[in-house]
Scaffold this motif. Structure first.
Motif, mmCIF file in Angstrom:
data_model
loop_
_atom_site.group_PDB
_atom_site.id
_atom_site.type_symbol
_atom_site.label_atom_id
_atom_site.label_comp_id
_atom_site.label_asym_id
_atom_site.label_seq_id
_atom_site.Cartn_x
_atom_site.Cartn_y
_atom_site.Cartn_z
ATOM 1 N N TRP A 56 0.841 -1.206 0.000
ATOM 2 C CA TRP A 56 0.000 0.000 0.000
ATOM 3 C C TRP A 56 0.875 1.253 0.000
ATOM 4 N N SER B 114 -8.864 2.715 1.270
ATOM 5 C CA SER B 114 -7.786 2.858 0.286
ATOM 6 C C SER B 114 -7.042 1.550 0.032
ATOM 7 N N ALA C 160 -7.804 4.417 -3.356
ATOM 8 C CA ALA C 160 -7.754 3.015 -3.796
ATOM 9 C C ALA C 160 -7.670 2.907 -5.318
#
Length: 386
Positions: free
Chosen positions: A14, A74, A360
Motif C-alpha cells: 500500500w 484505500s 484506492a
C-alpha cells in the motif's frame, strides 16, 4: 522507518503504490478542519450554553474515525470498491425512504435519521455509492453496447433525485445531477443528449423555483438582497474584515455573530482570522485535488476506474465550490459543508469514504511479471539454450 520495496506485506505494498500527493492533500484538509474548528466553534457553543470547545472536541473525535475509514477503504481493489458501492447504495436508498417518515425535521426538511443516539444523513453516504455505480453502468455500456448501462444510470439518477427532492434538498439534488452529467459527458454522450439533459435541467430548476417556496425564497433573496440575508451578509463581512492577512487567531469579531460559523460558514472565519491568503491556500488544495484527479482519470485505461475517479473528484470539487461561493455571496445560500473542514460527523465520514475510494482507485498497478519467473527465468538468462 519506511517500508522496504522488497517487503511484500499489504501495508508495504500500500505504501509504495498509494498516491502520496493525494494523501498529503486530504490530511492537510483534515488538519485545517481541526484548526479552524477551534477558531469558529467556541462562539457558537457558548451561544447555546455548551462548553466553548464542545464542537472543536467533537471535530477531533469525528476526524479520527474518518481518517481510519479513509485509510481502510484505500486498501481495497477496484472490484471491492464496486461491491462496496452496491451495498452502500442499497442501504442508503432504504434509509432515504425511511427518513421521509421517521426522519428528524429541521427547518421544514427531513434529511436526518437518528438511531442508537447517533444522527446520520443518508444522502451524504449515498453520493459516493451513486457515483461509483453510475461509473460502472457507463463503463459496461461502453464495453458492450447491448447492455443498457446508460438507461439504467438515468433511472438511478431519477430515483435519487426524487428522494432528494422529497426531503427536500435542492442543493444536493443540483450537486448529484451536475456530477452525473459530467460523468455522462466523460462517457461520450452525443450532442443531442447534451441538449436534452440541459433542457431537462433548466426545466427542473424552473419547476423547483415555482413549486418549492424555500427555493424561491433563497433565489429571490440572492437576486434582490431583500429578506433574511443576515448570515450571508455577516459571512461576507467577516471576509472583508480579515483583509489579506487576517486579524489574527482568536481575534475575529464578526464570526461571533454568524449562526453557522463552525459549519457552512467556516470559510468566512478562515478569511477573517487568517486572511485571504489562507482562503487562497484552501482553494489551492481543493483545486489541486480536482485537477490531479481528472488528470489521473485521463491517463487511466480502464473505463470504470476512469469514470469513478472523475466522478468522485468532481462531486468533491463541486461541493467545495458551492460552499465557498455561498460564503462569497456568489450563489444563493445552501446547506452545503466544506469537505473535511466544516463541522459534521456524517459529512466527515462520508467524504472520507469517497476519498478513500479515490486513493484506492489511483494506486499504482503492480508490474506484470515476465512470462518466465523465479529460478527458471534466471536460468534462461545465464544459460543460453543449446
Amino acid at each position: 522507518m519506511a517500508a522496504s520495496r522488497l517487503d511484500k506485506s499489504p501495508v508495504a505494498t500500500w505504501w509504495w503504490t498509494i498516491d502520496r500527493w493525494f494523501l498529503a492533500a486530504f490530511l492537510s484538509l483534515m488538519g485545517l478542519g481541526i484548526v479552524l474548528s477551534f477558531a469558529a466553534s467556541p462562539a457558537v457553543a457558548q451561544r447555546i450554553g455548551l462548553d466553548p470547545f464542545h464542537f472543536a472536541t467533537r471535530q477531533i473525535i469525528f476526524t479520527v474515525p474518518a481518517l481510519c475509514v479513509m485509510l481502510a477503504v484505500s486498501f481495497l481493489e477496484p472490484r471491492q470498491i464496486r461491491r462496496m458501492a452496491v451495498i452502500m447504495l442499497c442501504i442508503m436508498l432504504v434509509l432515504m425512504v425511511a427518513v421521509l417518515f421517521v426522519g428528524v425535521e429541521v427547518k421544514g426538511a427531513r434529511r436526518w435519521i437518528s438511531f442508537a443516539g447517533l444522527s446520520v444523513q443518508p444522502s451524504e453516504f449515498l453520493k459516493p455509492a451513486f457515483v461509483v455505480l453510475c461509473a460502472w453502468l457507463f463503463a459496461e455500456h461502453k464495453r458492450q453496447p447491448d447492455i443498457p448501462g446508460n438507461v439504467l444510470a438515468m433511472i438511478l439518477l431519477g430515483l435519487v433525485v426524487a428522494l432528494l427532492v422529497a426531503q427536500p434538498d435542492f442543493g444536493q439534488t443540483m450537486l448529484v445531477t451536475g456530477t452525473w452529467g459530467i460523468m455522462f459527458f466523460m462517457a461520450g454522450l452525443s450532442w443531442l443528449w447534451i441538449v436534452v439533459l440541459g433542457a431537462m435541467g433548466a426545466t427542473g430548476v424552473f419547476a423547483a423555483y415555482t413549486i418549492l417556496p424555500h427555493v424561491a425564497g433563497r433565489i429571490d433573496r440572492f437576486l434582490t438582497g431583500e429578506g433574511d440575508t443576515y448570515q450571508v451578509d455577516m459571512g461576507k463581512e467577516a471576509l472583508i474584515n480579515g483583509g489579506w492577512f487576517g486579524v489574527g487567531p482568536g481575534e475575529g469579531t464578526v464570526k461571533r455573530v454568524i449562526p453557522d460559523s463552525h459549519a457552512d460558514f467556516v470559510f468566512s472565519v478562515a478569511g477573517e482570522e487568517y486572511g485571504l491568503i489562507m482562503c487562497f491556500f484552501i482553494m489551492t488544495i481543493f483545486a489541486f485535488i480536482v485537477l490531479r484527479g481528472l488528470n489521473t482519470a485521463l491517463k487511466e485505461h480502464d473505463d470504470f476506474t476512469r469514470y469513478s475517479i472523475g466522478g468522485l473528484v468532481t462531486i468533491f470539487g463541486l461541493q467545495s465550490i458551492i460552499n465557498m461561493a455561498v460564503n462569497l455571496q456568489l450563489m444563493p445560500a445552501k446547506g452545503m459543508t466544506l469537505p473535511f473542514i466544516s463541522y459534521g460527523g456524517s459529512s466527515q465520514i462520508a467524504i472520507a469514504i469517497s476519498m478513500g475510494m479515490v486513493l484506492a482507485l489511483t494506486r499504482k498497478k503492480p508490474e506484470k511479471r515476465k512470462s518466465l519467473g523465479g529460478l527458471q527465468g534466471y536460468a534462461s538468462r545465464v544459460m543460453p539454450a543449446e
